[in-house]
Design a protein around this motif. Structure first.
Motif, PDB file in Angstrom:
ATOM      1  N   LYS A   2     -37.797  33.718 -53.338  1.00 20.98           N
ATOM      2  CA  LYS A   2     -36.460  33.738 -52.724  1.00 20.98           C
ATOM      3  C   LYS A   2     -36.272  32.656 -51.671  1.00 20.98           C
ATOM      4  CE  LYS A   2     -34.082  37.091 -54.400  1.00 20.98           C
ATOM      5  NZ  LYS A   2     -32.646  37.278 -54.563  1.00 20.98           N
ATOM      6  N   LEU A   4     -34.845  31.216 -48.063  1.00 27.51           N
ATOM      7  CA  LEU A   4     -34.881  31.872 -46.757  1.00 27.51           C
ATOM      8  C   LEU A   4     -33.459  32.117 -46.239  1.00 27.51           C
ATOM      9  CD1 LEU A   4     -37.839  29.791 -45.300  1.00 27.51           C
ATOM     10  CD2 LEU A   4     -37.922  32.097 -46.226  1.00 27.51           C
ATOM     11  N   LEU A   6     -32.216  34.490 -44.601  1.00 34.29           N
ATOM     12  CA  LEU A   6     -32.093  35.116 -43.281  1.00 34.29           C
ATOM     13  C   LEU A   6     -31.777  34.090 -42.198  1.00 34.29           C
ATOM     14  CD1 LEU A   6     -34.970  37.761 -43.158  1.00 34.29           C
ATOM     15  CD2 LEU A   6     -32.538  38.137 -43.545  1.00 34.29           C
ATOM     16  N   GLY A  11     -29.280  34.738 -34.663  1.00 37.10           N
ATOM     17  CA  GLY A  11     -28.648  34.508 -33.358  1.00 37.10           C
ATOM     18  C   GLY A  11     -27.186  34.877 -33.241  1.00 37.10           C
ATOM     19  N   CYS A  12     -26.488  35.095 -34.360  1.00 32.31           N
ATOM     20  CA  CYS A  12     -25.044  35.340 -34.261  1.00 32.31           C
ATOM     21  C   CYS A  12     -24.614  36.459 -35.208  1.00 32.31           C
ATOM     22  CB  CYS A  12     -24.284  34.058 -34.585  1.00 32.31           C
ATOM     23  SG  CYS A  12     -22.494  34.250 -34.420  1.00 32.31           S
ATOM     24  N   LEU A  13     -23.835  37.378 -34.682  1.00 32.89           N
ATOM     25  CA  LEU A  13     -23.270  38.455 -35.496  1.00 32.89           C
ATOM     26  C   LEU A  13     -21.888  38.030 -35.993  1.00 32.89           C
ATOM     27  CD1 LEU A  13     -23.089  41.491 -36.452  1.00 32.89           C
ATOM     28  CD2 LEU A  13     -22.129  41.978 -34.194  1.00 32.89           C
TER      29      LEU A  13
ATOM     30  N   GLY B 160     -38.901  37.350 -48.845  1.00 34.57           N
ATOM     31  CA  GLY B 160     -40.190  36.664 -48.787  1.00 34.57           C
ATOM     32  C   GLY B 160     -40.200  35.386 -49.610  1.00 34.57           C
ATOM     33  N   PHE B 251     -27.178  38.351 -28.208  1.00 32.55           N
ATOM     34  CA  PHE B 251     -26.679  37.644 -29.393  1.00 32.55           C
ATOM     35  C   PHE B 251     -25.206  37.205 -29.251  1.00 32.55           C
ATOM     36  CE2 PHE B 251     -30.014  40.534 -31.123  1.00 32.55           C
ATOM     37  CZ  PHE B 251     -30.924  39.560 -31.508  1.00 32.55           C
ATOM     38  N   ALA B 252     -24.890  36.128 -29.936  1.00 36.43           N
ATOM     39  CA  ALA B 252     -23.506  35.640 -29.975  1.00 36.43           C
ATOM     40  C   ALA B 252     -22.729  36.461 -31.003  1.00 36.43           C
ATOM     41  CB  ALA B 252     -23.500  34.168 -30.374  1.00 36.43           C
TER      42      ALA B 252
END
Lengths: 269, 264
Positions: A2, A4, A6, A11-13, B160, B251-252
């Motif tokens: 897979k 990456l 993520l 750091g940001c929602l 992964g 977090f932003a």
């Protein structure tokens, strides 16, 4: 393997649901909580938070009544007993009641039943619309799962909540929805057959919710506070009484049915 | 009403002569806990004894202890530990931090439910690669339940890139301590399993294999996985309580639906 993916989220929602701009305003599903939504009743905001949709005053009244009619301050009931045990053990009310709510997500009552009940109603209605025979659908479900969520009850045959829920539903003009009628038709089949089961409150509540357009997951989340109002009284009384005095058990109340007394041998290579 | 007794195969108590509520002796599956086990039995042996009648062999105890070490701290990036730290940082009760770790660590992405599902698969597939091939390639069930619909094959890491080193290290260590059937088989067939699945193996799969080899059921394995991951959650929660919320990431945010901004 897979990629990456993520990394894109670090750091940001990114959210559609809302945000708190501390010191200025709060946004709830796009709306200013303290301006556009300030007159909402709590139940209305709760259901809006779950669904993003608005409901009629009659529907909201019914939803709230479902919680009211299922809140029993009886500390013997397993979930309430957890709140009460927290009281007798001098734990905090928040911990005891949060745990009691978590316990309410059970297999034979509460949330486990709720989601299965509404899912079956939605599936059964579709099958009937596609030309299926309801008696056969019920028989097949029973054969596969050995029970139909929302019918029968672990500790009693009849359910005292059906009558007041239906009385209110009738007064609000909500008693004749497709799913409520389907739920009673299923009850007729189950009570006439060898199964001898009547509908319980979980079945009727799920049918009403389905008539209101809730999906299984929406209904599952909506039901979360269903037993809540009965829990604080159980905690309070246990906490006011002598510590440890709720359901005390003597050593003799443990009925041991295991291996006879024996000597320990340290395990060796 | 029937007499309020608690039936159990696990625990027996004898009362002090002067107080029916005080135990003079407590027996766990027939062994005198305070009179004999204390000081002699290892923690992991006691842990296992609570779940089963037979005491662990030395090799089994070594395996369970190594598993407990491997699971003790998923680390502060893990969602369950992150949840516990949210309790610590705001000064919530210790129990709330552990409840948070349990609730989040119960899930199907690296949590107890994932271990439960893999252990069910071990029960069904055993050490038969064809059976695993079928399980790995079968579509996920769409049965509605309180658990969200699964999004990846349990026991594999959906994010992964390759098998993480600690996963390989844990598997190798477990096999060296206890050459039990599933663990040995898994070490031999890990690469094929990953090839079929298209994802690298996660620690939850190795943990499930160890727990199944120790004779635990899926339900017992789920419980043990929940329990054994709590120490790290507890320690990280307390550490963040000490450090304070200003040092903890907030977090932003990028709000994508905001009437006020859309109407402006």
């Amino acid at each position: 393997m897979k990629p990456l993916t993520l990394l894109e989220h670090v750091g940001c929602l990114k959210t559609q649901m809302g945000a708190c701009f501390v010191g200025s305003r709060a946004v709830f599903r796009g709306h200013d909580l303290h301006a556009e939504l300030k007159d909402m009743e709590w139940v209305e905001l709760f259901v809006f938070g779950i669904t993003g949709r608005r409901f009629s005053a009659a529907q909201l009244r019914m939803m709230q009544a479902l919680w009211t009619y299922t809140s029993y301050p009886d500390a013997r009931i397993w979930n309430n007993r957890v709140a009460a045990l927290a009281g007798t053990a001098r734990s905090t009310g928040n911990l005891g009641i949060a745990a009691a709510l978590a316990i309410s997500e059970a297999t034979i009552y509460g949330r486990g039943i709720d989601i299965r009940a509404i899912e079956f109603f939605i599936r059964a209605k579709k099958q009937v619309e596609d030309g299926g025979n309801l008696t056969e659908i019920v028989a097949s479900e029973l054969k596969q799962k050995r029970s139909i969520a929302g019918y029968g009850r672990p500790i009693a045959a009849a359910d005292e909540r059906i009558k007041p829920i239906m009385a209110l539903a009738r007064s609000l003009g909500l008693a004749d929805g497709d799913y409520v009628r389907l739920a009673f038709s299923i009850e007729e089949i189950l009570s006439a057959g060898r199964w001898r089961q009547s509908m319980n409150c979980g079945g009727l509540a799920a049918a009403l919710a389905a008539d209101f357009g809730l999906s299984p997951q929406e209904y599952y989340l909506f039901s979360f506070p269903a037993f809540l109002a009965g829990m604080p009284p159980c905690y309070i009384e246990a906490q006011q009484k002598e510590e440890g005095s709720l359901f005390p058990l003597t050593c003799a109340h443990i009925r041991y049915e295991g291996v006879a007394k024996r000597r320990w041998k340290t395990a060796e290579d | 009403m029937s007499e309020p007794v608690i039936q159990t195969r696990i625990w027996q108590e004898e009362a002090e002569p002067d107080n029916p509520f005080a135990a003079r002796a407590a027996f766990c599956r027939g062994y005198d806990v305070y009179g004999e086990l204390l000081g002699q039995i290892r923690w992991v042996e006691m842990l296992a004894l609570l779940f089963r009648d037979e005491a662990l062999t030395k090799a089994e105890a070594d395996l369970l202890e190594a598993l407990a070490v491997a699971l003790a701290n998923p680390g502060p990036r893990d969602p369950a530990v992150h949840a516990a730290m949210c309790g610590g940082v705001g000064g919530s009760t210790s129990a709330a931090s552990l409840i948070a770790a349990l609730a989040v660590g119960a899930g199907q992405y690296g949590g107890g439910r994932e271990v439960f599902l893999v252990m069910q698969a071990w029960e069904a597939c055993g050490t038969n690669l064809d059976a695993w091939r079928q399980w790995l390639t079968a579509p996920t069930t769409d049965e509605v339940s309180i658990w969200p619909a699964p999004q990846h094959k349990p026991g594999f890491d959906p994010h992964g890139a390759s098998t993480a080193t600690p996963v390989k290290q844990a598997l190798a260590c477990f096999v060296s301590l206890n050459s039990s059937a599933r663990l040995v088989w898994l070490e031999q067939h890990r690469a094929e399993m990953e090839e079929i699945c298209g994802l690298p193996l996660a620690l939850s799969f190795v943990a499930a294999a160890a727990l199944a080899d120790l004779g635990f059921s899926a339900e017992q394995g789920e419980m043990l996985h929940l329990l054994l991951r709590l120490p790290g959650a507890a320690a990280h929660a307390l550490e963040q309580r000490q450090l304070g919320h200003k040092k903890f990431p907030f977090f932003a945010i990028e709000l994508q639906h905001d009437n006020a901004r859309e109407q402006a």
